[in-house]
Scaffold this motif. Structure first.
Motif, PDB file in Angstrom:
ATOM      1  N   SER A 139      21.378  11.549   3.462  1.00 18.50           N
ATOM      2  CA  SER A 139      20.973  11.696   4.860  1.00 18.50           C
ATOM      3  C   SER A 139      19.861  10.733   5.236  1.00 18.50           C
ATOM      4  O   SER A 139      19.623  10.481   6.414  1.00 18.50           O
ATOM      5  CB  SER A 139      20.512  13.136   5.126  1.00 18.50           C
ATOM      6  N   ARG A 219      26.783  18.271   9.197  1.00 21.89           N
ATOM      7  CA  ARG A 219      26.194  16.938   9.208  1.00 21.89           C
ATOM      8  C   ARG A 219      27.252  15.854   9.288  1.00 21.89           C
ATOM      9  O   ARG A 219      27.073  14.842   9.950  1.00 21.89           O
ATOM     10  CB  ARG A 219      25.307  16.739   7.977  1.00 21.89           C
ATOM     11  N   ASN A 222      30.983  14.889  12.829  1.00 19.17           N
ATOM     12  CA  ASN A 222      31.391  13.895  13.818  1.00 19.17           C
ATOM     13  C   ASN A 222      32.237  12.786  13.214  1.00 19.17           C
ATOM     14  O   ASN A 222      33.027  12.147  13.914  1.00 19.17           O
ATOM     15  CB  ASN A 222      30.160  13.271  14.486  1.00 19.17           C
ATOM     16  N   SER A 443      17.831  14.693  11.301  1.00 16.41           N
ATOM     17  CA  SER A 443      19.270  14.524  11.066  1.00 16.41           C
ATOM     18  C   SER A 443      20.079  14.997  12.263  1.00 16.41           C
ATOM     19  O   SER A 443      21.031  14.330  12.683  1.00 16.41           O
ATOM     20  CB  SER A 443      19.692  15.280   9.801  1.00 16.41           C
ATOM     21  N   ASP A 444      19.720  16.150  12.825  1.00 14.85           N
ATOM     22  CA  ASP A 444      20.440  16.620  14.013  1.00 14.85           C
ATOM     23  C   ASP A 444      20.274  15.658  15.182  1.00 14.85           C
ATOM     24  O   ASP A 444      21.219  15.404  15.932  1.00 14.85           O
ATOM     25  CB  ASP A 444      19.940  18.015  14.411  1.00 14.85           C
ATOM     26  N   ARG A 446      19.761  12.384  15.010  1.00 11.77           N
ATOM     27  CA  ARG A 446      20.589  11.197  14.766  1.00 11.77           C
ATOM     28  C   ARG A 446      22.063  11.512  14.911  1.00 11.77           C
ATOM     29  O   ARG A 446      22.859  10.666  15.317  1.00 11.77           O
ATOM     30  CB  ARG A 446      20.297  10.632  13.380  1.00 11.77           C
ATOM     31  N   ARG A 447      22.443  12.742  14.623  1.00  8.93           N
ATOM     32  CA  ARG A 447      23.850  13.151  14.688  1.00  8.93           C
ATOM     33  C   ARG A 447      24.302  13.427  16.116  1.00  8.93           C
ATOM     34  O   ARG A 447      25.462  13.144  16.464  1.00  8.93           O
ATOM     35  CB  ARG A 447      24.031  14.402  13.821  1.00  8.93           C
ATOM     36  N   THR A 448      23.420  13.985  16.952  1.00 12.55           N
ATOM     37  CA  THR A 448      23.841  14.456  18.272  1.00 12.55           C
ATOM     38  C   THR A 448      22.988  13.956  19.429  1.00 12.55           C
ATOM     39  O   THR A 448      23.415  14.035  20.585  1.00 12.55           O
ATOM     40  CB  THR A 448      23.803  15.993  18.317  1.00 12.55           C
ATOM     41  N   TRP A 507      27.768   9.294   9.482  1.00  9.75           N
ATOM     42  CA  TRP A 507      27.944  10.537  10.234  1.00  9.75           C
ATOM     43  C   TRP A 507      27.147  10.575  11.534  1.00  9.75           C
ATOM     44  O   TRP A 507      27.258  11.522  12.303  1.00  9.75           O
ATOM     45  CB  TRP A 507      27.531  11.735   9.384  1.00  9.75           C
ATOM     46  N   ALA A 508      26.318   9.559  11.793  1.00  8.61           N
ATOM     47  CA  ALA A 508      25.379   9.608  12.923  1.00  8.61           C
ATOM     48  C   ALA A 508      26.047   9.185  14.228  1.00  8.61           C
ATOM     49  O   ALA A 508      27.025   8.444  14.259  1.00  8.61           O
ATOM     50  CB  ALA A 508      24.187   8.713  12.638  1.00  8.61           C
TER      51      ALA A 508
END
Length: 511
Positions: A139, A219, A222, A443-444, A446-448, A507-508
């Motif tokens: 991550s 994570r 996406n 992380s959230d 960068r992901r969303t 995954w980002a």
């Protein structure tokens, strides 16, 4: 400031081989090591969960928690703008997390593999711990050596991100199978002798492993949705955390914690982050009292990470401290039960089968669990507030750090909200509830794109914009020296093919 000197992976493996050669004589059951080797081997691996040692807390928790909006480190760790808070960390800090996790995990894992022949409960707990640490590395930096890491192989090839994540799920699933059987037996005495988290309670370890699995599934959701959906639904079916007693805290010394934040705080190097404090001030969140101290004026005020001026501890001496830092023996959090509820809310929003309940019910359950965790009253009133919004950061001492919050979401769930607004609500409340989880919010985000974390006032790294912030940690320079060919191949696996702090992970969210 005090720093540890870290040895390389290869040197650590050699050291482990020479220092643990007598472990076999303690081993009476090859699938269940006796207490002495289990204690010696697992105890060091367990340090990766909360990183409570003062230097680890400083350079792992405090630094990367700045990007999550939980913590600010008002210290010039570097030269001028060559600082992590401006997305331009000096190299010896950049490589610390990688070195620390690899050294603590593999020097012990290889010995456990030898003693157990890769069978039994102790081996399974070691595998859960390995996956916990390595999913953090994945991550942070993306590709990593995983499937081909073996004892004596100091130049293991890197796996691309999808391969590494799938391999981690495979290892975690194997461990969960063992834990499902062990949970039927209750407390395991041998594990209890070294287990500062659950005292050998295998049923709670099973919930921990499944909650980790659900975290990992979201994570990568996406980038690999069908696979992530399968893993997430399996985790919920097997059983994730659902009550406060399932939460994991690091009670290293009997019933006392080892609290690295207390030491880092004494150096003046950690404060509450302006981002989290501003959100909670706007919501008039009752948990503030459990999270932070007040300043001399009786107010909660955080320090802006990436401030307008190069930060110094003296400039922020009268800002809110972390409440945990005021108590030397307070335990550090590893994983909260509330996280599982919020993850089920997001999964339900995606259309996944997260068990009996609606997204709204899981969302409210997460809030209630968090209030219960910190022994704070007022959860029902808080979750039904449809007017208060996240606050702004107004700093009369450092006006250049002022920031107008872009988030406008209220706490109360509204079925008429768009899916996007519901997602922001879930991730904002999850972020508040998962206070001092170093990687969760970042992380959230960068992901969303949620929660809407305050950026630095400027970027000192040409690959990072203020609008999007830092996206990963670049590969350690040591890897280019000691594992050159494989590291160069790993760069080709990155999105855009550039080893920069601004490169997006597999995954980002990319925009």
């Amino acid at each position: 400031m005090k720093l540890l000197k870290y040895i390389g992976l290869g040197a650590a493996m050699v050291l482990a081989a020479s220092c643990t050669s007598n472990f076999e004589e303690f081993n009476t059951n090859p699938y269940q090591p006796a207490k002495v080797p289990a204690n010696t081997l697992l105890s060091t691996m367990f340090e990766v969960y909360a990183s409570p040692q003062q230097n680890d807390c400083q350079m792992i928790n405090t630094m990367w928690a700045c990007f999550s909006g939980h913590v600010t480190a008002p210290q010039s760790w570097g030269k001028g703008e060559n600082l992590f808070c401006y997305y331009n960390v000096v190299e010896n800090f950049n490589e610390v997390t990688y070195n620390t996790y690899f050294n603590k995990i593999y020097t012990n894992l290889f010995q456990i593999e030898k003693l157990t022949e890769k069978k039994g409960l102790v081996y399974s707990i070691a595998q859960v711990t390995r996956v916990f640490a390595m999913q953090r590395i994945a991550s942070l930096q993306g590709p990593l050596p995983y499937t081909q890491v073996t004892q004596g192989n100091t130049t293991a090839p890197y796996d691309d991100e999808k391969t590494a994540w799938h391999a981690m799920f495979d290892d975690l699933n194997d461990a969960i199978k063992i834990l499902e059987e062990a949970a039927k037996m209750g407390v395991n005495a041998d594990l209890a002798s070294v287990d500062q988290f659950y005292k050998g309670d295998c049923a709670r370890w099973l919930k921990f492993a499944n909650t980790l699995k659900l975290r990992m599934a979201l994570r990568i959701s996406n980038a690999d949705e069908a696979y992530a959906k399968q893993q997430a639904e399996e985790a919920v079916k097997s059983g994730v955390m659902d009550k406060v007693s399932d939460s994991s805290w690091d009670w290293t010394n009997s019933n006392q914690g080892v609290n690295g934040y207390n030491v880092v705080d004494s150096w003046g190097e950690v404060k509450a982050n302006a981002c989290l404090v501003a959100y909670m001030n706007g919501y008039e969140d009752p948990r503030r009292e459990a999270y932070f101290t007040k300043n001399k004026a009786g107010k909660y005020i955080g320090a802006r990470s990436g401030s307008a001026e190069i930060p110094t501890p003296g400039a922020y001496s009268d800002y809110s401290r972390l409440k945990i830092a005021t108590e030397k023996s307070a335990a550090q959090p590893v994983m909260y039960a509330a996280e599982a509820a919020f993850m089920k809310a997001e999964g339900t929003l995606k259309g996944w089968n997260m068990g009996e309940g609606t997204a709204e019910q899981f969302y409210n359950q997460g809030i209630q669990l968090s209030f219960d965790e910190f022994k704070v009253q007022g959860a029902e009133q808080y979750m039904n507030d449809a007017t208060k919004k996240p606050g702004n950061h107004i700093d009369s001492n450092h006006s250049g750090d002022n920031y107008m919050n872009k988030s406008k979401v209220v706490v109360k769930w509204n079925d008429g909200d768009t899916k996007e607004v519901k997602l922001e609500k879930i991730l904002t409340q999850k972020w508040i509830a998962c206070y001092l989880d170093p990687l969760m919010g970042w992380s959230d985000y960068r992901r969303t794109g949620y929660p809407q974390i305050f950026p630095a006032t400027k970027s000192a790294n040409t690959s990072c914009t203020v609008e999007r912030g830092q996206r990963r940690l670049h590969f350690a320079e040591k890897e280019y020296r000691t594992n050159k060919v494989n590291t160069e191949n790993a760069v080709k696996m990155l999105y855009g093919g550039q080893d920069t702090n601004g490169a997006d992970l597999w995954w980002a969210l990319k925009k």
